[in-house]
Motif scaffolding. Structure first.
Motif, PDB file in Angstrom:
ATOM      1  N   ASP A  99     -14.312  11.744 -35.772  1.00 24.20           N
ATOM      2  CA  ASP A  99     -14.118  10.512 -36.539  1.00 24.20           C
ATOM      3  C   ASP A  99     -12.697   9.959 -36.425  1.00 24.20           C
ATOM      4  O   ASP A  99     -12.284   9.136 -37.232  1.00 24.20           O
ATOM      5  N   TRP A 100     -11.961  10.399 -35.414  1.00 23.20           N
ATOM      6  CA  TRP A 100     -10.540  10.074 -35.351  1.00 23.20           C
ATOM      7  C   TRP A 100     -10.268   8.581 -35.170  1.00 23.20           C
ATOM      8  O   TRP A 100      -9.257   8.073 -35.634  1.00 23.20           O
ATOM      9  N   LYS A 101     -11.171   7.854 -34.544  1.00 27.93           N
ATOM     10  CA  LYS A 101     -10.931   6.427 -34.320  1.00 27.93           C
ATOM     11  C   LYS A 101     -11.280   5.576 -35.535  1.00 27.93           C
ATOM     12  O   LYS A 101     -10.698   4.511 -35.727  1.00 27.93           O
ATOM     13  N   ASN A 102     -12.233   6.039 -36.322  1.00 31.67           N
ATOM     14  CA  ASN A 102     -12.667   5.235 -37.459  1.00 31.67           C
ATOM     15  C   ASN A 102     -13.013   6.149 -38.629  1.00 31.67           C
ATOM     16  O   ASN A 102     -14.157   6.192 -39.082  1.00 31.67           O
TER      17      ASN A 102
ATOM     18  N   PRO B 104      -4.038  12.641 -31.822  1.00 34.28           N
ATOM     19  CA  PRO B 104      -3.736  14.059 -31.579  1.00 34.28           C
ATOM     20  C   PRO B 104      -4.825  15.027 -32.017  1.00 34.28           C
ATOM     21  O   PRO B 104      -4.782  16.203 -31.638  1.00 34.28           O
ATOM     22  N   ILE B 105      -5.799  14.565 -32.827  1.00 35.43           N
ATOM     23  CA  ILE B 105      -6.894  15.464 -33.203  1.00 35.43           C
ATOM     24  C   ILE B 105      -8.218  15.000 -32.590  1.00 35.43           C
ATOM     25  O   ILE B 105      -9.295  15.409 -33.026  1.00 35.43           O
ATOM     26  N   SER B 106      -8.131  14.169 -31.559  1.00 32.61           N
ATOM     27  CA  SER B 106      -9.337  13.765 -30.834  1.00 32.61           C
ATOM     28  C   SER B 106      -9.884  14.967 -30.072  1.00 32.61           C
ATOM     29  O   SER B 106      -9.155  15.937 -29.814  1.00 32.61           O
ATOM     30  N   PRO B 107     -11.164  14.958 -29.693  1.00 38.08           N
ATOM     31  CA  PRO B 107     -11.715  16.098 -28.949  1.00 38.08           C
ATOM     32  C   PRO B 107     -10.920  16.437 -27.692  1.00 38.08           C
ATOM     33  O   PRO B 107     -10.663  17.616 -27.421  1.00 38.08           O
ATOM     34  N   ASP B 108     -10.498  15.430 -26.935  1.00 44.75           N
ATOM     35  CA  ASP B 108      -9.745  15.689 -25.707  1.00 44.75           C
ATOM     36  C   ASP B 108      -8.392  16.318 -26.009  1.00 44.75           C
ATOM     37  O   ASP B 108      -7.956  17.246 -25.319  1.00 44.75           O
TER      38      ASP B 108
END
Length: 202
Positions: A10-13, A82-86
């Motif tokens: 949910d890092w983008k939204n 920084p906490i996105s899956p990638d």
């Protein structure tokens, strides 16, 4: 109800994450047009924890409603990247020691919660918000994934102890004391979540 909140999804939204659902989740943001209460948050008015009253904010007695103040737009994307899956996968693959992995994971995750949700998460009274526990279970899950990865180590542990003067080095023989909730055990007893003491897996 989920056992943890994988905020990397949910890092983008973040404000639209299912965890904030009114019926199946924990309620949403603070009321946008209401007065600010604590930590740049406002009273949560929907979901099962609406109208819950907290007594402290940080170390001060400040009775107030359960408060959240979601960030949005470019700011939530910036602190969320920084906490996105990638990003988490790269951290897991490049961190070869506990000293590299644990502090960086904690910094990224806590920045996202403190500056993304705000309210209770801006002080040491985050446990007033039940989402605090889903957040910390996810941190535990990510550590367990690192422990069993090619770069991790199942018994990797270290850093300074915070319960003694001079912050001596932490060891697996240190005792975990959580009052009367459970018996005191050495750190080594909880390094493997699937062992007899904890007995759970992700």
């Amino acid at each position: 109800m989920p056992a943890y909140w994988d905020w990397s999804q949910d890092w983008k939204n973040m404000p639209l994450a299912p965890v904030w659902d009114t019926d199946g989740g924990f309620g949403g943001d603070g009321q946008r047009n209401a007065p600010i209460t604590v930590g740049e948050g406002r009273c949560v008015s929907d979901g099962p924890f609406a109208n819950v009253e907290a007594q402290y904010f940080g170390d001060k007695a400040i009775p107030h409603c359960l408060s959240r103040g979601f960030a949005s737009g470019a700011h939530i994307v910036r602190i969320g990247e920084p906490i996105s899956p990638d990003a988490l996968e790269e951290l897991r693959e490049t961190s070869t020691t506990f000293a590299e992995y644990a502090p960086e994971l904690e910094r990224r995750a806590h920045t996202f919660m403190r500056d993304g949700i705000r309210g209770e998460f801006r002080a040491y009274t985050g446990p007033y918000d039940p989402v605090f526990f889903l957040h910390h279970v996810n941190v535990d899950r990510l550590w367990a994934l690192w422990q069993t990865s090619a770069t991790g180590g199942e018994i990797a542990y270290g850093g300074p102890r915070h319960d003694t003067a001079g912050a001596s080095a932490a060891t697996l023989d240190d005792t975990l004391n959580i009052g009367n909730l459970l018996p005191s055990v050495p750190v080594s007893a909880v390094m493997d979540t699937s062992n007899g003491f904890l007995c759970y897996q992700y």
